[in-house]
Design a protein around this motif. Structure first.
Motif, PDB file in Angstrom:
ATOM      1  N   TYR A 122      30.837 -37.673  69.144  1.00 19.59           N
ATOM      2  CA  TYR A 122      32.006 -38.403  68.656  1.00 19.59           C
ATOM      3  C   TYR A 122      32.113 -38.314  67.136  1.00 19.59           C
ATOM      4  O   TYR A 122      33.213 -38.244  66.588  1.00 19.59           O
ATOM      5  N   GLY A 123      30.994 -38.307  66.436  1.00 15.95           N
ATOM      6  CA  GLY A 123      31.043 -38.187  64.990  1.00 15.95           C
ATOM      7  C   GLY A 123      31.617 -36.863  64.519  1.00 15.95           C
ATOM      8  O   GLY A 123      32.227 -36.795  63.447  1.00 15.95           O
ATOM      9  N   GLN A 124      31.424 -35.802  65.321  1.00 18.17           N
ATOM     10  CA  GLN A 124      31.938 -34.480  64.960  1.00 18.17           C
ATOM     11  C   GLN A 124      33.203 -34.112  65.744  1.00 18.17           C
ATOM     12  O   GLN A 124      33.594 -32.943  65.756  1.00 18.17           O
ATOM     13  N   LEU A 125      33.817 -35.091  66.414  1.00 17.21           N
ATOM     14  CA  LEU A 125      34.973 -34.782  67.262  1.00 17.21           C
ATOM     15  C   LEU A 125      36.140 -34.243  66.448  1.00 17.21           C
ATOM     16  O   LEU A 125      36.779 -33.250  66.840  1.00 17.21           O
ATOM     17  N   SER A 126      36.455 -34.870  65.342  1.00 10.05           N
ATOM     18  CA  SER A 126      37.555 -34.367  64.515  1.00 10.05           C
ATOM     19  C   SER A 126      37.229 -32.991  63.951  1.00 10.05           C
ATOM     20  O   SER A 126      38.114 -32.129  63.833  1.00 10.05           O
ATOM     21  N   HIS A 127      35.974 -32.762  63.592  1.00  6.22           N
ATOM     22  CA  HIS A 127      35.575 -31.439  63.106  1.00  6.22           C
ATOM     23  C   HIS A 127      35.772 -30.388  64.198  1.00  6.22           C
ATOM     24  O   HIS A 127      36.221 -29.269  63.923  1.00  6.22           O
ATOM     25  N   THR A 128      35.451 -30.741  65.438  1.00  2.21           N
ATOM     26  CA  THR A 128      35.654 -29.816  66.563  1.00  2.21           C
ATOM     27  C   THR A 128      37.129 -29.494  66.749  1.00  2.21           C
ATOM     28  O   THR A 128      37.517 -28.329  66.941  1.00  2.21           O
ATOM     29  N   LEU A 129      37.980 -30.521  66.686  1.00  4.58           N
ATOM     30  CA  LEU A 129      39.416 -30.294  66.859  1.00  4.58           C
ATOM     31  C   LEU A 129      39.975 -29.440  65.735  1.00  4.58           C
ATOM     32  O   LEU A 129      40.786 -28.526  65.979  1.00  4.58           O
ATOM     33  N   VAL A 130      39.568 -29.708  64.512  1.00  3.11           N
ATOM     34  CA  VAL A 130      40.072 -28.938  63.375  1.00  3.11           C
ATOM     35  C   VAL A 130      39.617 -27.487  63.466  1.00  3.11           C
ATOM     36  O   VAL A 130      40.398 -26.553  63.200  1.00  3.11           O
ATOM     37  N   THR A 131      38.375 -27.263  63.865  1.00  3.18           N
ATOM     38  CA  THR A 131      37.871 -25.891  63.987  1.00  3.18           C
ATOM     39  C   THR A 131      38.631 -25.122  65.058  1.00  3.18           C
ATOM     40  O   THR A 131      39.012 -23.952  64.854  1.00  3.18           O
ATOM     41  N   LYS A 132      38.872 -25.756  66.192  1.00  2.00           N
ATOM     42  CA  LYS A 132      39.630 -25.101  67.257  1.00  2.00           C
ATOM     43  C   LYS A 132      41.058 -24.804  66.800  1.00  2.00           C
ATOM     44  O   LYS A 132      41.622 -23.735  67.115  1.00  2.00           O
ATOM     45  N   TYR A 133      41.652 -25.740  66.084  1.00  2.00           N
ATOM     46  CA  TYR A 133      43.033 -25.554  65.635  1.00  2.00           C
ATOM     47  C   TYR A 133      43.133 -24.378  64.675  1.00  2.00           C
ATOM     48  O   TYR A 133      44.029 -23.525  64.787  1.00  2.00           O
ATOM     49  N   ARG A 134      42.232 -24.299  63.715  1.00  2.00           N
ATOM     50  CA  ARG A 134      42.283 -23.206  62.741  1.00  2.00           C
ATOM     51  C   ARG A 134      41.999 -21.866  63.404  1.00  2.00           C
ATOM     52  O   ARG A 134      42.602 -20.843  63.028  1.00  2.00           O
ATOM     53  N   HIS A 135      41.113 -21.853  64.390  1.00  2.00           N
ATOM     54  CA  HIS A 135      40.852 -20.598  65.105  1.00  2.00           C
ATOM     55  C   HIS A 135      42.086 -20.138  65.867  1.00  2.00           C
ATOM     56  O   HIS A 135      42.418 -18.938  65.871  1.00  2.00           O
ATOM     57  N   ALA A 136      42.793 -21.072  66.497  1.00  3.89           N
ATOM     58  CA  ALA A 136      44.006 -20.707  67.220  1.00  3.89           C
ATOM     59  C   ALA A 136      45.085 -20.201  66.268  1.00  3.89           C
ATOM     60  O   ALA A 136      45.799 -19.221  66.574  1.00  3.89           O
ATOM     61  N   LEU A 137      45.227 -20.819  65.115  1.00  3.03           N
ATOM     62  CA  LEU A 137      46.208 -20.336  64.133  1.00  3.03           C
ATOM     63  C   LEU A 137      45.861 -18.932  63.644  1.00  3.03           C
ATOM     64  O   LEU A 137      46.761 -18.101  63.426  1.00  3.03           O
ATOM     65  N   ALA A 138      44.567 -18.653  63.474  1.00  4.25           N
ATOM     66  CA  ALA A 138      44.152 -17.318  63.032  1.00  4.25           C
ATOM     67  C   ALA A 138      44.465 -16.271  64.087  1.00  4.25           C
ATOM     68  O   ALA A 138      44.845 -15.132  63.763  1.00  4.25           O
ATOM     69  N   VAL A 139      44.320 -16.624  65.364  1.00  4.26           N
ATOM     70  CA  VAL A 139      44.644 -15.673  66.433  1.00  4.26           C
ATOM     71  C   VAL A 139      46.138 -15.414  66.486  1.00  4.26           C
ATOM     72  O   VAL A 139      46.588 -14.259  66.625  1.00  4.26           O
ATOM     73  N   ILE A 140      46.937 -16.472  66.360  1.00  2.00           N
ATOM     74  CA  ILE A 140      48.394 -16.295  66.394  1.00  2.00           C
ATOM     75  C   ILE A 140      48.868 -15.462  65.210  1.00  2.00           C
ATOM     76  O   ILE A 140      49.856 -14.713  65.306  1.00  2.00           O
ATOM     77  N   ALA A 141      48.176 -15.547  64.100  1.00  2.00           N
ATOM     78  CA  ALA A 141      48.569 -14.773  62.914  1.00  2.00           C
ATOM     79  C   ALA A 141      48.416 -13.275  63.112  1.00  2.00           C
ATOM     80  O   ALA A 141      48.931 -12.491  62.302  1.00  2.00           O
TER      81      ALA A 141
END
Length: 955
Positions: free
Chosen positions: A574-593
C-alpha cells in the motif's frame, strides 16, 4: 537396538541440590558457583519450601489452578514400598550415568553402590523419609499446557495491554502506580533493550492475574503464574519491527545481540523465555486487532479479501466499463519445513522401523484469514488431474502439449521430499497490484491442481456477485483453464461469471507458438499491459523467511508468514501503490508514443495468410471420408450376419451387432448430408474418377497437415533461437527458453515421424527428412521444406524481422490504450478510498471516545494512523503525474458504490444531537413528574417512561 536413555530426575529441586553442582540465579548473565554441604542443602530446601508456600497463599484461585495445570504435578503415591534401589535392581528403571560416562547395569551393581546413589540423588528418602514418586510428565505436551494456560487469561491480558498502550508509550519501559493502589510486590527480572535488573514490581488488588498485572505496566512474562522473568513491551516491539523488515532475523540472533549489549554470556533458556513472551505479545496484538475490527464492523470472515486492494475492489458510481478482477497465482517450493520425527530405531533383524511424528501438541492455528485451511484445500482434490485436463477438441489435439512439460516437482523428488518435509512449499495468490489474496500450504506434494482450485473458489466466494469477470494469470494457465471448465464444482461456481486463465508473459516463452497466441496476455482484451508475474516478486522477498522457518514448528511457520504478509500489504504494497500506478501509467504512455514507428512498419507490409482450405475441396474430402466410413461399417454388418449362426446365442454378438448398426446409420446420415451439400445425383463408388481424385486430395491433405505441424514447431524453434541470442535477453530468460527448447525436441521428433509417413503415402512420394537436417537449421530461410507448402511462407511478412516487430508493436499499443483506461479508473478509486477511509476511521474514533471507551478509541486511532500515513505521498505522486503530457486521470474523489464507509454529514450529525437532547429532556421531565406524585403505581410509571423514550427515538 537403540540404547535406552536414563530417566530424568523427577524432583527439580533434587536435580540442582547436589554437592559439587553449580547454583544459578534467575538473573540472566549473573551466575554464582560454590560448594554446599548436605546440611546447608537441607536448610536451603526448607527455606525455599517456606517461601514457596508463602507465595502460593497470595495467589488467586484462577492463578493457582493455572499454575497447577502448567506444572502438571503428579499425585503422591502413598503406600508404595518400591525404592530407587529396587527399581534399578528389578530393571524397571535405568540407573543414572556413572562418573565414567557409562550406564550402570543393575546386575553388575552392588547394594552399597546403589545406597550411595540413593543417598546422593534421592535426598528426600534419606532425610525426610518420603518415598520418591514417579514423574509422568511429557515434554511434547508442555507447549499445549502453556498455551492453554495463557488462553484462559487472554481477555485479561488484552485489557491490560490496551490500558498500558493508551496510558504510556514505548518511550517508557514500564509504568508504576501510586502506593495506595499497590496490594503486593513481586521480584521480577526485567529484561529491556539495554538493561537487565531485578526489580520489585507492584501489583494492584484489581489485577485478576499476575501476568495481566505485569502487562498493565508494559512487561510481558515468560510464564503464566511463576513470573520470575519479564520482557518489556519496548524490546518485543523493536524485535517485531526489525524482523518484519529483515525476515532473516531470528530469535536466537536477537537474544544473543541483547546478551552482547548486557555483557552476559548467551544461554539456551534465554531464547525459550523470549520466544514465549513474544508469542504472548503477538497473541495479545491479534486479539486487540480483532476487537478493533469488531468495533468498526469489519469482523466478517471475507471482509479483508473483499477490501484487499482499493484499486481493484473499491468500485465507484458512473464507471463506464466493468473492468475484470486481475490476479495471479503460483507455487513456491522454497518455504519447506522439516517434519519432526522420532529417532531411527531398528528391529531385531536390523531393519529400520517407521519413524513416528515427534511434533509437540499445539492447538494454535494460523492467525488471521490469510491461510486457507488444509481440510478445505483437500476437498478440492481430484482423483486424476490428467483425465480432467484431457483435450477432446480435434483442433486442440494438434497442439504439441506444452502444458505437459510444466511439472513443479517430479514424482521421485516428491517422494523424497514427503519423507523429509511436512510442508513442501507455499501456494500464493495476489492481485495485480501485489496485495496478498490467500496462502495455501503445499503438504507433502508438488504443485497440485487442488491448490489452485481452492484459491479460485476462495476468491470467488469472498468477492461475491459484484465481481463478474475474473482473469487469472498462471504459468500453466492453458492447462488449468481446461481443468476448470471440466471440474463440476468449479464450473458451477463460475456459472454466472466470466473466467479466463492466461499464461504469464515470462513463463509464456516456454510454451509453443500456438499456445502463446491463444493464452498470452498480449493477445487478450481487457488485460492491459499486465504480465501476471507478481508472484515471482513476492517469492523473492518471502524466501528470506525460509531460513528461520525450515526447522520451526507448524504454528510458528504460519505465524511468520501471516505477520510478514500483513505487514507487507499494509506498509509496503500500500505504501508503494501510487508508485506502482505511476510507473504503469508512464510505461503505457511510452508504448503509445511508438505509434509512428508502427505506421512506418505497416506501410510496406502486406499481411495476408491462408487461414483455411478451399471449401469445395474440403467438402469433397469430407464426403470421401464419410463414404469410406460407411462402406467399412457395411462390411462389418455383412460380416456379423455371416457369423450369426456361430454366435447367435451369445450376448456379445447381439451387442456388437447393435453397435455396428448404429455406426452404419450415423455414417449413412453423414453421407446423405454431404451429398445434399455437393448436389450429387449418384453416389460415388470405389474406383470411380471422382473417388480417385478425392483419395489423392485426402493424401495431400494429410501431408499438408503433417507439414504444417512440422512447420510451426520448427518456426517456433528458430524464433526462440533468435530471441535467445538477441542483445538484451537476460540470463534467466535464456535458461528458460533453453529448457523449453529441450522439452520441445520430443514434439519435433514426433511431428517429423508423422511427416515422413505422410510423405511416403503420396502419389509421388517425397524424400524423407532426417532429424540431423532439422536441428542444423539456424535461420528460417534455410528451411527448404517450406517451399512444398501451399505457399512459400518464407516470403511472408511474418517471417521477416520487421513484420514480427510490427505485429508485436501493434498488440502492445492496443494493450497500452486499455492500460491507460484502467489506470484512470484505479487512480480515481484510490483517491476516493483515501478520503472515505480517513473520514470513516476518524468518525468511529470520536464515537468510541464519546461512548466512554477511550482505550478502544486509542487503538482505532492507531489503526487510522497506520492506514493513512501514506496518503499525502500518494497525492503528491499522482498530482505530479497529472501535470505530465498525455495523462487523462481525474485527480478528485468520486462516489463509492458500497456505502460501508459512509459517514454522517454535518446536517445528519446535528439532527442526531438534537434527537439525543430531546431524549434526555424527556427523561428528566418524566422523572420530575414521578417525584411529585405520591403513591404512584411503579409499573404504570415504567410503561409511561418507556412510551416517552420510544417516541423520542422515533422523533
Amino acid at each position: 537396538m537403540q540404547k535406552r536413555k536414563p530417566e530424568k530426575i523427577a524432583s527439580g529441586m533434587s536435580k540442582k541440590m547436589r554437592s559439587t553442582r553449580e547454583m544459578k540465579t534467575n538473573v540472566p548473565g549473573v551466575r554464582h558457583t560454590h560448594r554446599l554441604t548436605m546440611a546447608q542443602m537441607i536448610s536451603e530446601e526448607q527455606h525455599a519450601q517456606a517461601a514457596e508456600q508463602e507465595r502460593r497463599e497470595i495467589l488467586t484461585a484462577q492463578e493457582l489452578a493455572a499454575e497447577n495445570a502448567w506444572r502438571d504435578e503428579a499425585d503422591d503415591y502413598v503406600g508404595q514400598d518400591t525404592t530407587y534401589e529396587q527399581e534399578v535392581l528389578d530393571g524397571s528403571r535405568a540407573a543414572d550415568i556413572s562418573h565414567a560416562g557409562e550406564a550402570i547395569d543393575p546386575k553388575d551393581a552392588d547394594e552399597e553402590l546403589l545406597e550411595d546413589l540413593a543417598a546422593e540423588y534421592d535426598y528426600n528418602a534419606a532425610f525426610t523419609k518420603k518415598r520418591r514418586r514417579p514423574d509422568h510428565r511429557r515434554r511434547r505436551d508442555r507447549t499445549r499446557k502453556l498455551v492453554d494456560a495463557f488462553n484462559v487469561q487472554l481477555g485479561a491480558l488484552t485489557d491490560a495491554y490496551m490500558e498500558w498502550s493508551s496510558s504510556t508509550g514505548l518511550a517508557a519501559s514500564y509504568m508504576s502506580f501510586d502506593d495506595e493502589d499497590v496490594a503486593n510486590r513481586i521480584k521480577v527480572v526485567v529484561v529491556d533493550l539495554f538493561s537487565c535488573d531485578l526489580q520489585h514490581i507492584p501489583l494492584r488488588a484489581t489485577d485478576e492475574f499476575v501476568a495481566s498485572g505485569l502487562i498493565r505496566q508494559g512487561l510481558f512474562p515468560c510464564s503464566t503464574a511463576v513470573a520470575a522473568v519479564a520482557i518489556t513491551t519496548r524490546a518485543l516491539e523493536v524485535f517485531r519491527l526489525a524482523q518484519l523488515r529483515c525476515p532473516r532475523l531470528g530469535i536466537q540472533a536477537w537474544v544473543r545481540t541483547m546478551c552482547d549489549l548486557h555483557g552476559a554470556p548467551p544461554r539456551p533458556y534465554l531464547g525459550v523465555q523470549f520466544s514465549v513472551a513474544f508469542d504472548v505479545y503477538l497473541a495479545v496484538r491479534a486479539e486487540t486487532a480483532r476487537r478493533v475490527r469488531v468495533a468498526l464492523g469489519r469482523n466478517s470472515p471475507d471482509w479483508r479479501l473483499r477490501n484487499v486492494c482499493p484499486c481493484c475492489t473499491y468500485k465507484l458510481e458512473g464507471e463506464a466499463k466493468d473492468w475484470p478482477f486481475l490476479f495471479t497465482c503460483d507455487g513456491n517450493d522454497s518455504a519447506k519445513r522439516f517434519a519432526r520425527k522420532t529417532r531411527e530405531q531398528w528391529d531385531d533383524e536390523g531393519n529400520a522401523l517407521p519413524r513416528e511424528s515427534a511434533e509437540r501438541d499445539d492447538s494454535r492455528r494460523a492467525p488471521g484469514d490469510y491461510f486457507i485451511p488444509r481440510d478445505v484445500v483437500d476437498s478440492w482434490a481430484v482423483a486424476d488431474e490428467e483425465e480432467l485436463a484431457k483435450v477432446h477438441d480435434e483442433d486442440e489435439e494438434k497442439e504439441s502439449g506444452c502444458s505437459e512439460k510444466w511439472q513443479n516437482m517430479k514424482d521421485a523428488h516428491t517422494v523424497r521430499a514427503a519423507a523429509v518435509y511436512d510442508e513442501t512449499g507455499i501456494f500464493a495468490g495476489l492481485c495485480r497490484h501485489g496485495f496478498v489474496l490467500a496462502l495455501v500450504d503445499m503438504v507433502k506434494s508438488g504443485e497440485l491442481a487442488k491448490y489452485a482450485f481452492a484459491l479460485l473458489a476462495h476468491v470467488c466466494k469472498a468477492l461475491g456477485p459484484e465481481i463478474v469477470k475474473l482473469i487469472l494469470g498462471y504459468d500453466i494457465g492453458c492447462r488449468f483453464y481446461k481443468m476448470v471448465m471440466r471440474h463440476p464444482r468449479v464450473s458451477d461456481l463460475l456459472q454466472d461469471r466470466e473466467f479466463l486463465a492466461l499464461v504469464g508473459s515470462f513463463h509464456g516463452t516456454a510454451h509453443d507458438r500456438l499456445c502463446q497466441t491463444r493464452n498470452l496476455p498480449k493477445y487478450k482484451e481487457n488485460v492491459g499491459l499486465e504480465g501476471f508475474e507478481g508472484c515471482e516478486t513476492f517469492f523473492s522477498e518471502s524466501n528470506a523467511l525460509a531460513a528461520r522457518t525450515r526447522y520451526s514448528t507448524a504454528f510458528h511457520r504460519w505465524q511468520s508468514f501471516v505477520t510478514w504478509a500483513e505487514h507487507k500489504d499494509r506498509f509496503q504494497t500500500y505504501g508503494q501503490l501510487s508508485h506502482t500506478l505511476v510507473t504503469k501509467y508512464r510505461h503505457a504512455l511510452a508504448v503509445i508514443a511508438e505509434a509512428p514507428v508502427l505506421a512506418r512498419l505497416m506501410s510496406g507490409a502486406r499481411l495476408s495468410l491462408l487461414t483455411q482450405e478451399p471449401e469445395e475441396e474440403t467438402l469433397q474430402m469430407e464426403y470421401y471420408q464419410a463414404l469410406v466410413n460407411f462402406y467399412d461399417a457395411s462390411l462389418w454388418e455383412s460380416r456379423a450376419q455371416t457369423e450369426r449362426g456361430a454366435e447367435s446365442a451369445t450376448r456379445r454378438f447381439e451387442t456388437n451387432r447393435r453397435h455396428v448398426y448404429e455406426r452404419e446409420s450415423k455414417c449413412l446420415e453423414a453421407v446423405r448430408y454431404l451429398e445434399a451439400r455437393l448436389e450429387l445425383v449418384e453416389r460415388w463408388q470405389p474406383g470411380d474418377e471422382n473417388w480417385v481424385q478425392a483419395q489423392v486430395l485426402v493424401g495431400k491433405r494429410r501431408y499438408q497437415l503433417a507439414l504444417d505441424k512440422l512447420e510451426s514447431l520448427v518456426a517456433a524453434r528458430l524464433l526462440e533461437l533468435w530471441k535467445m541470442n538477441i542483445p538484451g535477453t537476460g540470463y534467466k530468460l535464456r535458461k528458460h527458453i533453453a529448457k523449453a527448447m529441450q522439452a520441445r525436441s520430443k514434439a519435433v521428433r514426433t511431428a517429423l515421424a508423422n511427416y515422413n509417413a505422410a510423405a511416403a503415402a503420396l502419389e509421388s512420394p517425397r524424400p524423407p527428412l532426417e532429424w540431423e537436417t532439422v536441428v542444423e537449421y539456424a535461420f528460417l530461410a534455410e528451411f527448404d521444406l517450406l517451399r512444398f507448402s501451399r505457399r512459400d511462407v518464407r516470403s511472408e511478412p511474418w517471417a521477416q524481422g520487421s513484420g514480427r516487430a510490427a505485429m508485436d508493436l501493434h498488440f502492445k499499443i492496443k494493450r497500452a490504450k486499455e492500460e491507460i483506461e484502467q489506470l484512470d479508473v484505479e487512480i480515481r478509486r484510490l483517491y476516493t478510498y483515501m478520503r472515505d477511509e480517513d473520514a470513516f476511521l476518524a468518525h468511529h474514533a470520536r464515537c468510541l471516545r464519546d461512548s466512554h471507551q477511550p482505550q478502544l478509541a486509542h487503538q482505532v486511532e492507531l489503526y487510522r494512523q497506520q492506514h493513512t500515513r501514506f496518503n499525502d505521498e500518494h497525492r503528491r505522486r499522482l498530482e505530479k503525474l497529472g501535470r505530465e503530457a498525455g495523462c487523462t486521470a481525474v485527480l478528485k474523489p468520486g462516489t463509492a458504490v458500497s456505502k460501508e464507509r459512509g459517514v454522517p454529514t454535518a446536517a445528519q450529525t446535528e439532527e442526531t444531537e438534537m434527537a439525543d437532547a430531546a431524549h434526555v429532556e424527556a427523561l428528566h421531565m418524566a422523572e420530575s413528574e414521578v417525584e411529585g406524585v405520591e403513591d404512584v403505581d411503579a409499573e404504570a410509571v415504567a410503561d409511561s417512561l418507556e412510551l416517552v423514550l420510544r417516541m423520542a427515538d422515533d422523533g
